[in-house]
Design a protein around this motif. Structure first.
Motif, short mmCIF file in Angstrom:
data_model
loop_
_atom_site.label_atom_id
_atom_site.label_comp_id
_atom_site.label_asym_id
_atom_site.label_seq_id
_atom_site.Cartn_x
_atom_site.Cartn_y
_atom_site.Cartn_z
N PHE A 244 -0.66 -6.47 -13.96
CA PHE A 244 -0.23 -6.05 -15.29
C PHE A 244 -1.19 -6.47 -16.41
N VAL A 245 -1.75 -7.67 -16.32
CA VAL A 245 -2.65 -8.12 -17.39
C VAL A 245 -3.89 -7.23 -17.50
N PRO A 246 -4.60 -6.93 -16.40
CA PRO A 246 -5.74 -6.01 -16.53
C PRO A 246 -5.33 -4.63 -17.04
N LEU A 247 -4.14 -4.15 -16.66
CA LEU A 247 -3.69 -2.85 -17.14
C LEU A 247 -3.59 -2.82 -18.66
N MET A 248 -3.22 -3.94 -19.25
CA MET A 248 -3.12 -4.03 -20.71
C MET A 248 -4.46 -3.82 -21.38
N PHE A 249 -5.54 -4.08 -20.63
CA PHE A 249 -6.88 -3.94 -21.19
C PHE A 249 -7.62 -2.75 -20.59
N GLY A 250 -6.86 -1.85 -19.99
CA GLY A 250 -7.45 -0.61 -19.49
C GLY A 250 -8.12 -0.72 -18.14
N ARG A 251 -7.90 -1.81 -17.43
CA ARG A 251 -8.50 -1.95 -16.11
C ARG A 251 -7.42 -1.95 -15.04
N ASN A 252 -7.63 -1.19 -13.99
CA ASN A 252 -6.65 -1.08 -12.91
C ASN A 252 -7.19 -1.78 -11.67
N ILE A 253 -6.70 -2.99 -11.42
CA ILE A 253 -7.19 -3.75 -10.28
C ILE A 253 -6.76 -3.13 -8.97
N TRP A 254 -5.62 -2.41 -8.99
CA TRP A 254 -5.15 -1.73 -7.77
C TRP A 254 -6.14 -0.65 -7.34
N LYS A 255 -6.68 0.04 -8.34
CA LYS A 255 -7.71 1.05 -8.05
C LYS A 255 -8.96 0.37 -7.53
N SER A 256 -9.34 -0.75 -8.11
CA SER A 256 -10.53 -1.47 -7.67
C SER A 256 -10.41 -1.91 -6.21
N LEU A 257 -9.20 -2.28 -5.81
CA LEU A 257 -8.98 -2.77 -4.46
C LEU A 257 -9.01 -1.66 -3.41
N PHE A 258 -8.49 -0.49 -3.77
CA PHE A 258 -8.27 0.55 -2.75
C PHE A 258 -8.99 1.86 -3.01
N SER A 259 -9.86 1.91 -4.01
CA SER A 259 -10.55 3.16 -4.32
C SER A 259 -11.49 3.60 -3.19
N LYS A 260 -11.93 2.65 -2.36
CA LYS A 260 -12.80 3.02 -1.24
C LYS A 260 -12.00 3.63 -0.09
N VAL A 261 -10.67 3.44 -0.14
CA VAL A 261 -9.81 3.98 0.92
C VAL A 261 -9.23 5.33 0.50
N PHE A 262 -8.79 5.43 -0.77
CA PHE A 262 -8.18 6.65 -1.28
C PHE A 262 -8.91 7.12 -2.53
#
Length: 245
Positions: free
Chosen positions: A122-140
């Protein structure tokens, strides 16, 4: 040639996910097995018995978890910062609980771990960064709005799991002889107490909380499965590479 590369990449990705599931499940399964065996015996003048079983089980869980993590680092496999910090929390609270022989640190450990992961989302989302995307963008390959939706879903899921752990240990672990305070923060009163209409500390059924670790893993897998249709709905096909002239 391109098809071969894509196939190899897909196999590598599948193998990586399988290894991660193995690394997640084995320590938990070992914890439950060790706990249930050790709580039923009395060996070495009380060194292993019902009261100490949770410490032995936690030690086995930590050893396996750190072993899998070390193996990944040695093999130079990618390890996310979230996993490193989460493992540090588990290891830290587990070791403190074992060294101080204080079960409260072990009970609270999953709560802190789950809340940490929610904060990391949630904290990165507040600043426009999606850590979930960073973790799994190589998979999906998903559009940004889908990544945001998945991140929010998992963030609230981690909060729900933290609350679930609080309910479990406070309900089934026996009450403390004195108020539980951690880092100056009151965590639980002594003995039996009521909160939000629920009675806590009245049961001596620590094994229920311990065995629910396997149930929690099933809940995580089920939640992931429930999000699969949404992921597949928005999954983008990889762009076909043009053959070199």
């Amino acid at each position: 040639m391109n098809d071969t590369v894509k196939q190899d990449s897909a196999v590598a990705t599948a193998a990586g996910k399988a290894n991660q599931l193995w690394a997640d499940f084995v320590p938990v399964i070992a914890f439950v097995l060790v706990y249930n065996v050790f709580r039923r015996v009395d060996l070495f003048d009380g060194l292993i018995n019902k009261d100490t079983a949770i410490f032995w089980a936690t030690g086995v869980l930590l050893a396996l978890m750190l072993g899998f993590l070390a193996n990944q680092l040695i093999r130079r496999e990618p390890v996310s910062q979230m996993m490193l910090f989460s493992s540090s929390i588990v290891a830290g609270f587990g070791l403190i609980g074992i060294l101080l022989q204080e079960k409260a640190f072990i009970y609270v450990k999953p709560t802190i771990q789950q809340l940490f992961m929610a904060v990391m989302i949630f904290v990165p989302l507040m600043f426009g960064r999606n850590i979930w995307k960073s973790l799994f963008s190589k998979v999906f390959d998903l559009p940004d709005f889908a990544w945001r939706t998945l991140a929010i879903r998992w963030g609230f899921f981690f909060i729900a799991m933290a609350l679930w752990n609080e309910y479990l240990w406070r309900t089934f672990a026996p009450g403390f002889e004195s108020p539980l305070v951690m880092a100056g923060i009151p965590v639980a009163p002594a003995g039996i107490y009521e909160f939000l209409g629920l009675t806590f500390g009245a049961k001596d059924a620590e094994d229920v909380w311990a065995n629910w670790k396997l149930g929690n893993m099933v809940i995580v897998l089920a939640f992931g499965a429930l999000n699969t249709p949404y992921t597949l709905k928005h999954l983008r096909e990889p762009e076909v590479e043009q053959a070199a002239a």
